[in-house]
Design an enzyme around this catalytic site. Structure first.
Site, short mmCIF file in Angstrom:
data_model
loop_
_atom_site.label_atom_id
_atom_site.label_comp_id
_atom_site.label_asym_id
_atom_site.label_seq_id
_atom_site.Cartn_x
_atom_site.Cartn_y
_atom_site.Cartn_z
N HIS A 141 0.80 -1.19 -0.08
CA HIS A 141 0.16 0.01 0.15
C HIS A 141 1.12 1.03 -0.08
O HIS A 141 1.92 1.30 0.67
CB HIS A 141 -0.72 0.07 1.17
CG HIS A 141 -1.93 -0.88 1.44
ND1 HIS A 141 -1.46 -2.28 2.16
CD2 HIS A 141 -3.09 -1.10 1.20
CE1 HIS A 141 -2.38 -2.88 2.34
NE2 HIS A 141 -3.60 -2.27 1.87
N GLU A 270 -10.80 -6.94 -4.51
CA GLU A 270 -10.65 -7.99 -3.54
C GLU A 270 -11.71 -8.06 -2.70
O GLU A 270 -12.23 -7.09 -1.85
CB GLU A 270 -9.27 -7.41 -2.86
CG GLU A 270 -9.04 -8.48 -2.05
CD GLU A 270 -7.91 -8.27 -1.01
OE1 GLU A 270 -6.75 -7.76 -1.68
OE2 GLU A 270 -7.76 -8.73 0.06
N GLU A 306 -9.03 -13.66 -1.69
CA GLU A 306 -8.32 -13.97 -0.48
C GLU A 306 -9.12 -15.03 0.36
O GLU A 306 -10.44 -14.89 0.75
CB GLU A 306 -8.16 -12.63 0.44
CG GLU A 306 -7.44 -12.87 1.63
CD GLU A 306 -7.07 -11.65 2.41
OE1 GLU A 306 -6.47 -10.71 1.75
OE2 GLU A 306 -7.02 -11.72 3.70
N ASP A 334 -4.89 -13.93 -2.55
CA ASP A 334 -4.10 -13.51 -1.47
C ASP A 334 -4.22 -14.79 -0.55
O ASP A 334 -5.31 -15.30 0.07
CB ASP A 334 -5.01 -12.21 -0.91
CG ASP A 334 -4.30 -10.95 -1.23
OD1 ASP A 334 -3.52 -10.88 -2.16
OD2 ASP A 334 -4.70 -9.88 -0.76
N ASP A 347 -5.78 -13.66 9.03
CA ASP A 347 -4.73 -13.47 8.32
C ASP A 347 -3.59 -14.56 8.53
O ASP A 347 -2.39 -14.18 8.76
CB ASP A 347 -4.14 -11.87 8.01
CG ASP A 347 -5.11 -11.25 7.07
OD1 ASP A 347 -5.84 -11.67 6.38
OD2 ASP A 347 -4.90 -9.85 7.52
N ASP A 377 -0.63 -12.47 1.98
CA ASP A 377 -1.49 -11.56 2.69
C ASP A 377 -1.76 -12.13 4.12
O ASP A 377 -2.73 -12.53 4.72
CB ASP A 377 -2.83 -10.95 2.36
CG ASP A 377 -3.22 -9.66 2.73
OD1 ASP A 377 -2.70 -9.29 3.88
OD2 ASP A 377 -4.19 -9.31 2.25
#
Ligand code: XUL
Ligand code: CO
Length: 474
Positions: A141, A270, A306, A334, A347, A377
């Site tokens: 990012h 996403e 993800e 992800d 995560d 991720d």
């Protein structure tokens, strides 16, 4: 003091001095930041070797047991199936802090500030990490890699400075995807593209414009939109239709800008159902596909699926990947997982071999996912605080996916599972079945057939057999 004791002390102190000198030349301690800033070329991970493939019998935690980058599986090198990527935000900005407790990690290259100087050190650490791990991609990012500013101009200048260094250090490594962080700053509390405030919509546009430019500059192959705050907390104060229209306008502008600057990377959305908002607009793959179709954007975007987001939306990762694939929208993965006993987005590195096998069945059916890849991720647990844990997390994540690939290839080469599925639908391979599939059998025609055929025979679904075949391959 006796002579041997003095000798021993002398030797010991010499050793301490020697260690200090070696440590100084090899590491970049936060306490001595000025000695190792821009031109410094030491190591951030001095005890960690280049990670190599040692095979399944290896007990070395700093080696691959299943991921063998150059080995071919179904005619493609493992590294090309995966195109693994390190997520800068987790690996280099993850602190271990949670809503109940302070950060737990104290990486040696950090000094607890968000200064430009530390941002540059992190970037050097990032490339040493990527090189030692042997992956080709990284994701970021804008605000992970460089400090924000009081004005857009100041934030952009900070970003430019860090991006220039990244470009210099990057060599033949590439950005898998870049993105703009439109969720941390308080201005984005009502969303970015879906904020009720015009000024915020404009700020988000300016931030995405810059993030797309730097992604392009860093040879980025994709650009991601994750709408963490593009959603609502209550429908009572929300004009959902207007917010969705704004989101579509925003994405249209992104497509136009991509073309204007000659960025050929794929734009990815996403999906995630919630967290931080109660209801995020990109709930899951099907909702997002419907949004893209409604607004005529379906050919301009793909999806970044993800796994932890998939389970949050009540699906499996496999379901989300298949939904994306059959809609021609599978763009990137992800790679992470949640905890079955915990409801939120934890995560974690994915270590479930059965899940990895399912994922790879879809990826193989899709013919791979390039120019997308597998972005980790994923973050260390709060309680994992050694620098080597960063490597171990990624190594086990890569090995798990490699096992998934090997298993999926075995299943495909064996063919029994495909045959089982083919047989289930074989009645549609008949002449009448083909008419149905071609849209040439109306209700009256089918009613006639029922009268002719009588009660149909219904075969077993053979689910347990399918599970048995699957399980043998693991
Ligand atoms: C949040 C998440 C993000 C996106 C990028 O759940 O997955 O890190 O991948 O903004
Ligand atoms: Co993500």
């Amino acid at each position: 003091m006796k002579a041997p004791k003095i000798l021993l002390l002398l030797l010991l102190s010499l050793q301490v001095i020697a260690y200090t000198v070696i440590a100084d030349s090899q590491t970049c301690p936060a306490t001595n930041i000025d000695s190792c800033s821009d031109g410094w070329e030491g190591e951030f991970f001095p005890g960690i070797p280049q990670i190599k493939y040692e095979g399944p019998s290896s007990k070395n935690p700093l080696a691959f047991k299943y991921y063998n980058a150059e080995e071919e599986v179904l005619g493609k090198k493992m590294k090309d199936w995966f195109r693994f990527s390190v997520a800068f935000w987790h690996t280099f900005r993850g602190t271990g802090g949670d809503p109940f407790g302070a950060p737990t990690k104290s990486w040696p290259w950090e000094d607890g500030t968000n200064s430009l100087k530390i941002a540059k050190r992190r970037m050097r650490a990032n490339f040493e990490f990527i090189n030692k791990l042997g992956v080709d991609y990284w994701c970021f990012h804008d605000r992970d890699i460089a400090p924000d500013g009081k004005t857009l101009e100041e934030a952009n200048a900070n970003l430019d400075e860090v991006v220039a260094l990244a470009k210099e250090l990057q060599g033949n490594k590439k950005v898998l995807w870049g993105t703009a962080q439109l969720f941390m700053h308080p201005r984005y509390m009502h969303g970015g593209a879906t904020s009720s405030e015009l000024g915020v919509y404009a700020y988000a546009a300016a931030q995405v414009k810059k993030a797309m430019e730097v992604t392009h500059y860093l040879a980025g192959e994709n650009y991601v939109f994750w709408g963490g705050r593009e959603g609502y907390q209550s429908l009572l104060n929300t004009d959902m239709e207007r917010e969705l229209n704004h989101l579509a306008r925003f994405l249209e502008s992104a497509v136009a800008y991509k073309k204007k600057i000659g960025f050929n990377g794929t734009l990815l959305i996403e999906p995630k159902p919630q967290e931080p908002t109660k209801h995020q607009y990109d709930w899951d793959a099907a909702t997002t596909a419907n949004f893209l179709r409604k607004y005529g954007l379906i050919d301009e975007f793909k999806l970044n699926i993800e796994c932890n987001h998939a389970t949050l939306s009540g699906h499996s990762c496999h379901h989300e990947l298949e939904t994306a694939r059959i809609n021609g929208l599978l763009g990137n993965i992800d790679a992470n997982t949640g905890d079955p006993q915990v409801g939120w987005d934890t995560d974690q590195f994915l270590i479930d071999i059965a899940e990895a096998t399912n994922i790879m069945l879809t990826v193989i059916r899709n013919g791979g996912i390039a120019p997308g890849g597998f972005n980790f991720d994923a973050k260390l647990r709060r309680e994992s605080t050694d620098v080597e844990d960063l490597f171990i997390g990624h190594i086990v994540g890569m090995d798990t996916m490699a096992r998934g690939l090997r298993n999926a290839a075995k299943l495909i080469e064996d063919g029994s599972l495909d045959e089982l599925v083919r047989k289930r639908y074989q009645s549609f391979d008949s002449e009448i079945g083909s008419l149905v599939e071609a849209g040439k059998a109306d209700f009256e025609f089918l009613e006639k057939k029922v009268k002719e055929w009588g009660e149909p025979k219904v075969a077993s679904a053979k689910q347990e057999l399918a599970e048995m075949i699957f399980q043998y391959a693991l």
